[in-house]
Scaffold this active site. Structure first.
Site, PDB file in Angstrom:
ATOM      1  N   LYS A   8      -3.216 -28.980  10.001  1.00  0.00           N
ATOM      2  CA  LYS A   8      -4.637 -29.046   9.643  1.00  0.00           C
ATOM      3  C   LYS A   8      -4.795 -28.576   8.202  1.00  0.00           C
ATOM      4  CE  LYS A   8      -5.419 -24.387   9.606  1.00  0.00           C
ATOM      5  NZ  LYS A   8      -5.810 -23.606   8.410  1.00  0.00           N
ATOM      6  N   ASP A 152      -6.490 -19.979  14.958  1.00  0.00           N
ATOM      7  CA  ASP A 152      -6.446 -21.420  14.699  1.00  0.00           C
ATOM      8  C   ASP A 152      -6.111 -22.242  15.935  1.00  0.00           C
ATOM      9  OD1 ASP A 152      -6.943 -20.836  12.068  1.00  0.00           O
ATOM     10  OD2 ASP A 152      -4.919 -21.285  11.351  1.00  0.00           O
TER      11      ASP A 152
END
Length: 294
Positions: A8, A152
Site C-alpha cells: 500500500k 495497518d
C-alpha cells in the site's frame, strides 16, 4: 492455496493527536498497490507470494521464508502471529484446534519502507486460512483479528482505497482510483522505525485532514497534500528529500514519502518518464526502485 500479497501507499498522512494509551490518532488515505503484479497488465513484479497447504499427518505448522531476509525470531514474525491468533479464534469458535499447515512466504516487498509489507503478509495469512477452513469468520471478524496484529493490518482485509482514522483501524472505503497511472517507488538502504518517525511529531499544533485527494485534481496535491513525517525525517535523512526531488524532476505529477518511510513514491501519467526515472534510481548505488502500473 497460493495468493499474491500486495503493498500500500499513503496519500497524505496527518498525525492528529497523542492518545492516553500512548498511540496516535491519524488521518490518511490508504491505496493498495501491486494487486495486478505479475500479470500482463502490470508485468513488473512487486508483491510477496504466500502459499498455505494442509499438513494432514503433522501435529504442528511448518514455516519457511524465502526472498528478502526477515531478520527477527519466528515468534515475532507477523505471519507466525497471524497463524497463532487465527488458531485461537478458530478454536474458540469451532471447538476444534486449527489443522496443521505448511506456510511459505516468498518475500519481495521491502521492509521498513512504509509500504505495509509485513502487515499485508499477516492479513493475507488470516484470509487464506479462513478460506482453507471453510470461511467460518466474517469480514468484520477478520478485521477485528487483524487489528490485534498492527495498525495497518485491517486495511489489507478490505484491500481497497480507504480513509483511515484512529490508529489506522477505523476504515472508510472511498470511491477513488489511480488506475492507469504509473507508480515509481524508490527506497534507500536504511529503514525508519516507528519510534524514530513519531519522535519528531508535534501534536500541539493544528493538523490537516486527508480529504484533498478526493476533492481536487492531482496537479494541486503538491501544495495541499502532505505527509507530516516528512518535515523532520527529511532533516534527519537528507537523502529522502533528494529522492523526492529526483521524482519531481523526472516528471512525477505527485511525490511523497509513504507512511513513516523510508520509501518515497512518485505518480506518473507518462510511462516513458516513469521508466526513465525508475531506471536512473535503480542504477544509483544504495537505492532500490520499482515500477508499478496501477
Amino acid at each position: 492455496m497460493i495468493t499474491v500479497v500486495n503493498a500500500k501507499i499513503n496519500i497524505g498522512l496527518y498525525i492528529l493527536r497523542r492518545r492516553p494509551d500512548g498511540y496516535h490518532d491519524l488521518s490518511t488515505l490508504f491505496y493498495p498497490v501491486g494487486i495486478k503484479s505479475g500479470t500482463p497488465y502490470s508485468p513488473y513484479p512487486f508483491a510477496d507470494i504466500l502459499e498455505i497447504t494442509p499438513l494432514p499427518e503433522a501435529d504442528s505448522h511448518r514455516f519457511s521464508f524465502t526472498g528478502n531476509r526477515i531478520d527477527c525470531p519466528l515468534e515475532k514474525n507477523l505471519v507466525w502471529k497471524a497463524v497463532d491468533i487465527f488458531g485461537s479464534c478458530y478454536l474458540e469458535k469451532t471447538g476444534s484446534p486449527l489443522p496443521a499447515y505448511d506456510i511459505r512466504l516468498d518475500k519481495h516487498i521491502p521492509d521498513g519502507a512504509g509500504l505495509g509489507g509485513g502487515s499485508a503478509d499477516a492479513s493475507f495469512t488470516i484470509m487464506l486460512l479462513n478460506r482453507l477452513t471453510g470461511e467460518p469468520f466474517s469480514e468484520k471478524e477478520l478485521i477485528e483479528m487483524a487489528s490485534r496484529l498492527g495498525a495497518d493490518c485491517p486495511f489489507f482485509i478490505l484491500n481497497r482505497p480507504a480513509i483511515a482514522e484512529g490508529v489506522g483501524e477505523i476504515l472508510r472505503p472511498v470511491d477513488f482510483s489511480l488506475a492507469g497511472m504509473w507508480l515509481v517507488i524508490v527506497k534507500p538502504e536504511f529503514s525508519i522505525s516507528t519510534k524514530e518517525a513519531f519522535a519528531g511529531i508535534d501534536c500541539t499544533r493544528p493538523h490537516g485532514q486527508v480529504s484533498t485527494p478526493l476533492e481536487f485534481p492531482m496537479a494541486d496535491w503538491k501544495k495541499s497534500v502532505f505527509n507530516e513525517f516528512e518535515q523532520h525525517l527529511f532533516d534527519l535523512h537528507p537523502q529522502l528529500g533528494a529522492i523526492k526531488k529526483m521524482l519531481y524532476d523526472g516528471g512525477a505529477s505527485y511525490a511523497q514519502m509513504s507512511g513513516s518511510g523510508s520509501a518515497v513514491f512518485g505518480l506518473f501519467s507518462d510511462e516513458e518518464a516513469a521508466r526513465k526515472v525508475c531506471g536512473e534510481a535503480g542504477n544509483t548505488s544504495g537505492l532500490y526502485s520499482a515500477i508499478i502500473h496501477l
